[in-house]
Scaffold this motif. Sequence first.
Motif, PDB file in Angstrom:
ATOM      1  N   GLN A 229       1.005  -1.238   0.236  1.00 33.65           N
ATOM      2  CA  GLN A 229       0.263  -0.143  -0.315  1.00 33.65           C
ATOM      3  C   GLN A 229       0.965   1.395   0.170  1.00 33.65           C
ATOM      4  O   GLN A 229       2.108   1.442   0.710  1.00 33.65           O
ATOM      5  CB  GLN A 229      -0.888   0.436   1.162  1.00 33.65           C
ATOM      6  CG  GLN A 229      -1.152   0.693   2.234  1.00 33.65           C
ATOM      7  CD  GLN A 229      -1.976   1.376   3.336  1.00 33.65           C
ATOM      8  OE1 GLN A 229      -2.300  -0.191   3.481  1.00 33.65           O
ATOM      9  NE2 GLN A 229      -2.330   1.849   3.522  1.00 33.65           N
ATOM     10  N   ASN A 230       0.431   1.732  -0.688  1.00 32.48           N
ATOM     11  CA  ASN A 230       0.663   3.518  -0.499  1.00 32.48           C
ATOM     12  C   ASN A 230       0.069   4.960  -0.481  1.00 32.48           C
ATOM     13  O   ASN A 230      -0.585   4.336  -1.247  1.00 32.48           O
ATOM     14  CB  ASN A 230       1.707   3.698  -1.926  1.00 32.48           C
ATOM     15  CG  ASN A 230       2.642   4.433  -1.731  1.00 32.48           C
ATOM     16  OD1 ASN A 230       2.766   4.872  -0.916  1.00 32.48           O
ATOM     17  ND2 ASN A 230       4.116   4.457  -2.256  1.00 32.48           N
ATOM     18  N   HIS A 231       0.480   6.082  -0.463  1.00 33.08           N
ATOM     19  CA  HIS A 231      -0.740   7.078   0.162  1.00 33.08           C
ATOM     20  C   HIS A 231       0.565   8.637  -0.147  1.00 33.08           C
ATOM     21  O   HIS A 231       1.693   8.318  -0.115  1.00 33.08           O
ATOM     22  CB  HIS A 231      -0.702   6.747   1.438  1.00 33.08           C
ATOM     23  CG  HIS A 231      -1.813   8.655   1.842  1.00 33.08           C
ATOM     24  ND1 HIS A 231      -3.093   8.164   1.912  1.00 33.08           N
ATOM     25  CD2 HIS A 231      -1.323   9.570   2.427  1.00 33.08           C
ATOM     26  CE1 HIS A 231      -3.015   9.352   1.701  1.00 33.08           C
ATOM     27  NE2 HIS A 231      -2.349  10.310   2.595  1.00 33.08           N
TER      28      HIS A 231
ATOM     29  N   ASP B  20      -6.114  12.875  -0.735  1.00 33.56           N
ATOM     30  CA  ASP B  20      -5.316  11.922  -0.982  1.00 33.56           C
ATOM     31  C   ASP B  20      -5.489  10.921  -1.680  1.00 33.56           C
ATOM     32  O   ASP B  20      -6.758  10.636  -1.793  1.00 33.56           O
ATOM     33  CB  ASP B  20      -6.027  11.719   0.904  1.00 33.56           C
ATOM     34  CG  ASP B  20      -5.656  12.548   1.555  1.00 33.56           C
ATOM     35  OD1 ASP B  20      -4.436  12.213   2.133  1.00 33.56           O
ATOM     36  OD2 ASP B  20      -6.367  13.368   2.180  1.00 33.56           O
TER      37      ASP B  20
ATOM     38  N   TRP C  42     -10.031  10.052  -2.669  1.00 35.02           N
ATOM     39  CA  TRP C  42     -10.478  11.273  -1.089  1.00 35.02           C
ATOM     40  C   TRP C  42     -10.491  12.592  -1.421  1.00 35.02           C
ATOM     41  O   TRP C  42      -9.409  13.219  -1.631  1.00 35.02           O
ATOM     42  CB  TRP C  42     -10.066  11.019   0.123  1.00 35.02           C
ATOM     43  CG  TRP C  42      -9.693   9.660   0.176  1.00 35.02           C
ATOM     44  CD1 TRP C  42      -8.815   8.355  -0.060  1.00 35.02           C
ATOM     45  CD2 TRP C  42     -10.765   8.323   1.082  1.00 35.02           C
ATOM     46  NE1 TRP C  42      -8.920   7.162   0.558  1.00 35.02           N
ATOM     47  CE2 TRP C  42     -10.154   7.099   1.458  1.00 35.02           C
ATOM     48  CE3 TRP C  42     -11.851   8.787   1.685  1.00 35.02           C
ATOM     49  CZ2 TRP C  42     -11.122   6.352   1.797  1.00 35.02           C
ATOM     50  CZ3 TRP C  42     -12.508   8.217   2.108  1.00 35.02           C
ATOM     51  CH2 TRP C  42     -12.183   7.026   2.344  1.00 35.02           C
TER      52      TRP C  42
ATOM     53  N   ARG D  84      -0.641  12.524  -0.766  1.00 41.70           N
ATOM     54  CA  ARG D  84      -1.350  13.421  -0.663  1.00 41.70           C
ATOM     55  C   ARG D  84      -0.795  14.879  -1.019  1.00 41.70           C
ATOM     56  O   ARG D  84       0.339  14.873  -0.888  1.00 41.70           O
ATOM     57  CB  ARG D  84      -1.827  14.168   1.361  1.00 41.70           C
ATOM     58  CG  ARG D  84      -2.139  15.118   1.333  1.00 41.70           C
ATOM     59  CD  ARG D  84      -2.512  15.376   3.143  1.00 41.70           C
ATOM     60  NE  ARG D  84      -3.302  15.120   2.998  1.00 41.70           N
ATOM     61  CZ  ARG D  84      -3.903  15.153   4.643  1.00 41.70           C
ATOM     62  NH1 ARG D  84      -3.468  15.090   5.791  1.00 41.70           N
ATOM     63  NH2 ARG D  84      -5.303  14.069   5.232  1.00 41.70           N
TER      64      ARG D  84
ATOM     65  N   CYS E  76     -15.074   8.773  -0.921  1.00 36.42           N
ATOM     66  CA  CYS E  76     -13.694   8.370  -2.483  1.00 36.42           C
ATOM     67  C   CYS E  76     -14.658   7.673  -3.449  1.00 36.42           C
ATOM     68  O   CYS E  76     -15.242   7.287  -3.384  1.00 36.42           O
ATOM     69  CB  CYS E  76     -13.745   7.211  -1.086  1.00 36.42           C
ATOM     70  SG  CYS E  76     -12.704   6.129  -2.089  1.00 36.42           S
TER      71      CYS E  76
ATOM     72  N   ASP F  25      -4.654   7.061  -2.478  1.00 39.84           N
ATOM     73  CA  ASP F  25      -4.522   5.459  -1.942  1.00 39.84           C
ATOM     74  C   ASP F  25      -4.156   4.777  -2.799  1.00 39.84           C
ATOM     75  O   ASP F  25      -4.826   4.249  -3.543  1.00 39.84           O
ATOM     76  CB  ASP F  25      -5.046   4.877  -0.557  1.00 39.84           C
ATOM     77  CG  ASP F  25      -4.960   5.644   0.616  1.00 39.84           C
ATOM     78  OD1 ASP F  25      -4.584   6.040   1.198  1.00 39.84           O
ATOM     79  OD2 ASP F  25      -6.511   6.299   0.695  1.00 39.84           O
TER      80      ASP F  25
END
Length: 147
Positions: free
Chosen positions: A4-6, A70, A85, A8, A132, A72
């Motif tokens: 997983q990666n995020h 954001d 998001w 912003r 979302c 994801d």
Amino acid sequence: MLEQNHLRVCSDLKLLNQVQDWFEDFCLQHSGQIPWSEGQLYRLNLALAEGFTNAVRHAHQALPRETAIDIDLLLWSDRIEIRIWDRGQPFNPDAIAEPKPGTLQEGGYGWFLLRRLADRVVYERAADGRNCLLIVKSDKNRQEVKT
């Protein structure tokens, strides 16, 4: 979930290249775990670009540039998920009339493009007041056969 990666970013179309580069870097770093072809990943990156630009242009149009978006990325053994998001007003994308072939219509094409680029697209309001956009691409070769 395998990885997983995020990310912003501010609500700014000038950051689209950064968003797309981040996605490409993720795919390169996990190329041994990602079963999709280069063409499929290109289409998924296009879906990400469409989702991001919609968040900036529509959801955040009345909000300050500093309003965060954001993103994801979630890599599973049988699918990849992109979650974008936003903090705009919710809307029902199913209420958008599908453009008829050969006719011109102002707006509404992005939602239908997203549906054609991914296996599943959902846009819904979360409990925290954000929206979302979920974009899913499945690896049909790895999915369990249900009887």
